[in-house]
Design a protein around this motif. Sequence first.
Motif, PDB file in Angstrom:
ATOM      1  N   PRO A   1       0.659  -1.409  -0.078  1.00 58.92           N
ATOM      2  CA  PRO A   1       0.057  -0.028  -0.039  1.00 58.92           C
ATOM      3  C   PRO A   1       0.854   1.415  -0.003  1.00 58.92           C
ATOM      4  CG  PRO A   1      -0.702  -1.679   1.722  1.00 58.92           C
ATOM      5  CD  PRO A   1       0.540  -2.049   1.172  1.00 58.92           C
ATOM      6  N   ALA A   2       1.853   1.448   0.754  1.00 58.27           N
ATOM      7  CA  ALA A   2       2.663   2.642   1.104  1.00 58.27           C
ATOM      8  C   ALA A   2       3.509   2.680  -0.334  1.00 58.27           C
ATOM      9  CB  ALA A   2       3.785   2.445   2.137  1.00 58.27           C
ATOM     10  N   PHE A   3       4.048   1.326  -1.035  1.00 58.77           N
ATOM     11  CA  PHE A   3       4.646   1.537  -2.345  1.00 58.77           C
ATOM     12  C   PHE A   3       3.844   2.160  -3.568  1.00 58.77           C
ATOM     13  CE2 PHE A   3       5.608  -0.423  -6.431  1.00 58.77           C
ATOM     14  CZ  PHE A   3       6.924  -0.327  -6.468  1.00 58.77           C
ATOM     15  N   ILE A   4       2.656   1.631  -3.327  1.00 64.23           N
ATOM     16  CA  ILE A   4       1.570   2.457  -4.485  1.00 64.23           C
ATOM     17  C   ILE A   4       1.612   3.797  -4.094  1.00 64.23           C
ATOM     18  CG2 ILE A   4      -0.756   2.200  -5.643  1.00 64.23           C
ATOM     19  CD1 ILE A   4       1.366   0.029  -6.048  1.00 64.23           C
ATOM     20  N   THR A   5       1.320   4.010  -2.958  1.00 64.93           N
ATOM     21  CA  THR A   5       1.113   5.571  -2.577  1.00 64.93           C
ATOM     22  C   THR A   5       2.313   6.622  -2.944  1.00 64.93           C
ATOM     23  OG1 THR A   5      -0.192   4.751  -0.598  1.00 64.93           O
ATOM     24  CG2 THR A   5       0.548   7.192  -0.674  1.00 64.93           C
ATOM     25  N   VAL A   6       3.454   6.098  -2.715  1.00 63.60           N
ATOM     26  CA  VAL A   6       4.636   6.908  -2.841  1.00 63.60           C
ATOM     27  C   VAL A   6       4.908   6.900  -4.601  1.00 63.60           C
ATOM     28  CG1 VAL A   6       7.080   6.931  -3.009  1.00 63.60           C
ATOM     29  CG2 VAL A   6       5.679   6.247  -0.613  1.00 63.60           C
ATOM     30  N   LEU A   7       4.547   5.764  -5.329  1.00 63.20           N
ATOM     31  CA  LEU A   7       4.530   5.626  -6.783  1.00 63.20           C
ATOM     32  C   LEU A   7       3.693   6.692  -7.378  1.00 63.20           C
ATOM     33  CD1 LEU A   7       5.824   4.152  -9.269  1.00 63.20           C
ATOM     34  CD2 LEU A   7       3.879   2.656  -9.327  1.00 63.20           C
ATOM     35  N   LEU A   8       2.580   6.817  -6.743  1.00 62.80           N
ATOM     36  CA  LEU A   8       1.478   7.724  -7.319  1.00 62.80           C
ATOM     37  C   LEU A   8       1.764   8.891  -7.107  1.00 62.80           C
ATOM     38  CD1 LEU A   8      -1.749   5.958  -6.864  1.00 62.80           C
ATOM     39  CD2 LEU A   8      -0.953   6.627  -8.702  1.00 62.80           C
ATOM     40  N   LEU A   9       2.338   9.481  -6.001  1.00 60.66           N
ATOM     41  CA  LEU A   9       2.753  10.900  -5.541  1.00 60.66           C
ATOM     42  C   LEU A   9       4.170  11.306  -6.399  1.00 60.66           C
ATOM     43  CD1 LEU A   9       2.573  10.748  -1.725  1.00 60.66           C
ATOM     44  CD2 LEU A   9       0.720  11.547  -3.516  1.00 60.66           C
TER      45      LEU A   9
ATOM     46  N   PHE B   1      -3.883   6.429 -11.699  1.00 61.58           N
ATOM     47  CA  PHE B   1      -4.695   6.343 -10.770  1.00 61.58           C
ATOM     48  C   PHE B   1      -5.545   4.995 -10.827  1.00 61.58           C
ATOM     49  CE2 PHE B   1      -8.071   7.112  -7.766  1.00 61.58           C
ATOM     50  CZ  PHE B   1      -7.318   7.198  -6.441  1.00 61.58           C
ATOM     51  N   LEU B   2      -6.395   5.112 -11.702  1.00 59.79           N
ATOM     52  CA  LEU B   2      -7.440   3.902 -11.862  1.00 59.79           C
ATOM     53  C   LEU B   2      -6.641   2.522 -11.974  1.00 59.79           C
ATOM     54  CD1 LEU B   2     -10.155   5.654 -13.903  1.00 59.79           C
ATOM     55  CD2 LEU B   2     -10.223   5.382 -11.636  1.00 59.79           C
ATOM     56  N   SER B   3      -5.712   2.698 -12.648  1.00 62.64           N
ATOM     57  CA  SER B   3      -5.008   1.343 -12.878  1.00 62.64           C
ATOM     58  C   SER B   3      -4.240   0.863 -11.679  1.00 62.64           C
ATOM     59  CB  SER B   3      -3.878   1.471 -13.937  1.00 62.64           C
ATOM     60  OG  SER B   3      -4.456   1.826 -15.228  1.00 62.64           O
ATOM     61  N   LEU B   4      -3.877   1.878 -10.697  1.00 66.49           N
ATOM     62  CA  LEU B   4      -3.047   1.106  -9.628  1.00 66.49           C
ATOM     63  C   LEU B   4      -3.994   1.132  -8.287  1.00 66.49           C
ATOM     64  CD1 LEU B   4      -0.061   3.469  -9.833  1.00 66.49           C
ATOM     65  CD2 LEU B   4      -0.112   1.000 -10.397  1.00 66.49           C
ATOM     66  N   GLN B   5      -5.285   1.664  -8.398  1.00 74.74           N
ATOM     67  CA  GLN B   5      -6.424   1.638  -7.286  1.00 74.74           C
ATOM     68  C   GLN B   5      -6.453   0.214  -6.839  1.00 74.74           C
ATOM     69  OE1 GLN B   5      -9.841   3.355  -8.262  1.00 74.74           O
ATOM     70  NE2 GLN B   5     -10.312   3.851  -6.159  1.00 74.74           N
ATOM     71  N   LYS B   6      -6.726  -0.984  -7.817  1.00 75.92           N
ATOM     72  CA  LYS B   6      -6.908  -2.092  -7.119  1.00 75.92           C
ATOM     73  C   LYS B   6      -5.798  -2.627  -6.306  1.00 75.92           C
ATOM     74  CE  LYS B   6      -5.538  -4.050 -11.680  1.00 75.92           C
ATOM     75  NZ  LYS B   6      -5.932  -5.124 -12.629  1.00 75.92           N
ATOM     76  N   TYR B   7      -4.474  -2.417  -6.837  1.00 72.23           N
ATOM     77  CA  TYR B   7      -3.454  -2.871  -6.155  1.00 72.23           C
ATOM     78  C   TYR B   7      -3.212  -2.115  -4.901  1.00 72.23           C
ATOM     79  CZ  TYR B   7      -2.213  -4.627 -10.715  1.00 72.23           C
ATOM     80  OH  TYR B   7      -2.408  -5.291 -11.821  1.00 72.23           O
TER      81      TYR B   7
ATOM     82  N   GLN C   1      -6.039  -1.162  -3.075  1.00 72.11           N
ATOM     83  CA  GLN C   1      -6.942  -1.687  -2.192  1.00 72.11           C
ATOM     84  C   GLN C   1      -6.730  -2.856  -1.596  1.00 72.11           C
ATOM     85  OE1 GLN C   1     -10.656  -1.155  -4.539  1.00 72.11           O
ATOM     86  NE2 GLN C   1     -10.970   0.948  -4.007  1.00 72.11           N
ATOM     87  N   GLY C   2      -6.315  -3.803  -2.609  1.00 80.45           N
ATOM     88  CA  GLY C   2      -5.843  -5.100  -2.365  1.00 80.45           C
ATOM     89  C   GLY C   2      -4.606  -5.132  -1.202  1.00 80.45           C
ATOM     90  N   GLY C   3      -3.523  -3.979  -1.443  1.00 76.35           N
ATOM     91  CA  GLY C   3      -2.524  -4.019  -0.653  1.00 76.35           C
ATOM     92  C   GLY C   3      -3.029  -3.918   1.057  1.00 76.35           C
ATOM     93  N   LEU C   4      -3.947  -3.010   0.941  1.00 77.64           N
ATOM     94  CA  LEU C   4      -4.505  -2.569   2.291  1.00 77.64           C
ATOM     95  C   LEU C   4      -4.911  -3.772   3.116  1.00 77.64           C
ATOM     96  CD1 LEU C   4      -6.409   0.737   1.496  1.00 77.64           C
ATOM     97  CD2 LEU C   4      -4.201   0.454   2.633  1.00 77.64           C
ATOM     98  N   SER C   5      -5.679  -4.779   2.541  1.00 81.49           N
ATOM     99  CA  SER C   5      -6.274  -5.753   3.082  1.00 81.49           C
ATOM    100  C   SER C   5      -5.016  -6.853   3.426  1.00 81.49           C
ATOM    101  CB  SER C   5      -7.287  -6.520   2.324  1.00 81.49           C
ATOM    102  OG  SER C   5      -6.563  -7.088   1.231  1.00 81.49           O
ATOM    103  N   ILE C   6      -3.887  -6.871   2.588  1.00 80.43           N
ATOM    104  CA  ILE C   6      -2.934  -7.644   2.986  1.00 80.43           C
ATOM    105  C   ILE C   6      -1.971  -6.961   4.182  1.00 80.43           C
ATOM    106  CG2 ILE C   6      -0.537  -8.536   2.195  1.00 80.43           C
ATOM    107  CD1 ILE C   6      -1.881  -8.897  -0.683  1.00 80.43           C
ATOM    108  N   GLY C   7      -1.935  -5.896   4.176  1.00 83.19           N
ATOM    109  CA  GLY C   7      -0.854  -5.106   5.199  1.00 83.19           C
ATOM    110  C   GLY C   7      -1.713  -5.272   6.705  1.00 83.19           C
ATOM    111  N   SER C   8      -3.405  -5.433   6.734  1.00 84.19           N
ATOM    112  CA  SER C   8      -3.693  -5.252   7.865  1.00 84.19           C
ATOM    113  C   SER C   8      -3.798  -6.653   8.484  1.00 84.19           C
ATOM    114  CB  SER C   8      -5.344  -5.253   7.630  1.00 84.19           C
ATOM    115  OG  SER C   8      -5.718  -6.201   6.801  1.00 84.19           O
ATOM    116  N   LEU C   9      -3.321  -7.917   8.101  1.00 86.03           N
ATOM    117  CA  LEU C   9      -3.141  -9.226   8.509  1.00 86.03           C
ATOM    118  C   LEU C   9      -1.662  -9.075   9.265  1.00 86.03           C
ATOM    119  CD1 LEU C   9      -4.287 -11.460   5.598  1.00 86.03           C
ATOM    120  CD2 LEU C   9      -5.633 -10.584   7.786  1.00 86.03           C
ATOM    121  N   LYS C  10      -1.767  -9.381  10.760  1.00 78.03           N
ATOM    122  CA  LYS C  10      -0.582  -9.632  11.219  1.00 78.03           C
ATOM    123  C   LYS C  10      -0.338 -11.028  11.959  1.00 78.03           C
ATOM    124  CE  LYS C  10       0.121  -5.034  11.921  1.00 78.03           C
ATOM    125  NZ  LYS C  10       1.204  -4.400  11.878  1.00 78.03           N
TER     126      LYS C  10
END
Length: 308
Positions: free
Chosen positions: A219-227, A291-297, A299-308
């Motif tokens: 999730p942070a990777f996609i965020t930094v990439l978009l920015l 943005f639309l192309s990377l949005q699914k990754y 959102q998907g990364g957010l659910s992965i990162g929430s699993l501890k």
Amino acid sequence: MTTARVIHPSSRAARNAGTATPGPKKRANHTLSYLFLGALVVYFLIPMWWLLVASTKDVGGLFNGSSGALWFDKVFALGPNLVTLFTYNDGIYLRWMGNSLFYALTGGIGATVLSVLAGYGFAKFRFAGRRVSFAILLGSVMVPLTALVIPTFILLSGLGLTDTVWAVILPSLLNPFGVYLMQVYAADAVPDELLDAARVDGAGEIRTFFQVAFPLLRPAFITVLLLSIVGTWNNYFLPLAMLSNTQLFPITVGIGLWQGQASANNSGGESLWGLIIVGSLVSVIPLVIAFLSLQKYWQGGLSIGSLK
């Protein structure tokens, strides 16, 4: 023997109070919040709507149209405007668009890779000078990028790199805010116990990073990439100071060049304003697609990162 469970009336009332329907005051607050958010959406969409409508008008409709600035004219000239845009001055706009795409991809991806590696290193490794280095990094976040353009120009001029693509790409690789964002996210999203378990199992640091840590950092990777991509694509002052060859201009500097020519009342000034508007609309489309192309990754990364 059976036992009966006695529920205290106060407990039942407290539980029912949490599931009760909202009162009039709470519903009014929700309505005000929705109205405020709706007003913000309209406020941010009006410039895009005006840009879309203005791009469909010819020169006469743009300056003397009778339908108003926020509605279409009878003559729908988007197709001819695009043809004129892509063929004007031997298709220089397509050249500028390609330059912006090249700068955004190379600078954005490079800055993201460096930010991920540096942020992960600051978060998960202990080394001499770590605190001082991170303090300097935080201080650099507060420095405006425009304040560094002139020193960067002097540095690259001494190296003979001005008026080349490297004069735009190399400064774009530095993203202190991206490093800070990755450090903060990696410190919480990647447990130290998970890394220790991977090391105990015999995984090296590189394998541990790519197979254990990186999926949690997506999730942070996609965020930094978009920015990074958006920042490099919209960058204006840096390429304006570094480049003098119009063939190397990005789309921002190219449209600024047309705006200067149109404001100087040169021949064809009105037609240039039409090109500026249509060119501005086309320049926004790649960012929307990214943005639309990377949005699914994202959102998907957010659910992965929430699993501890």
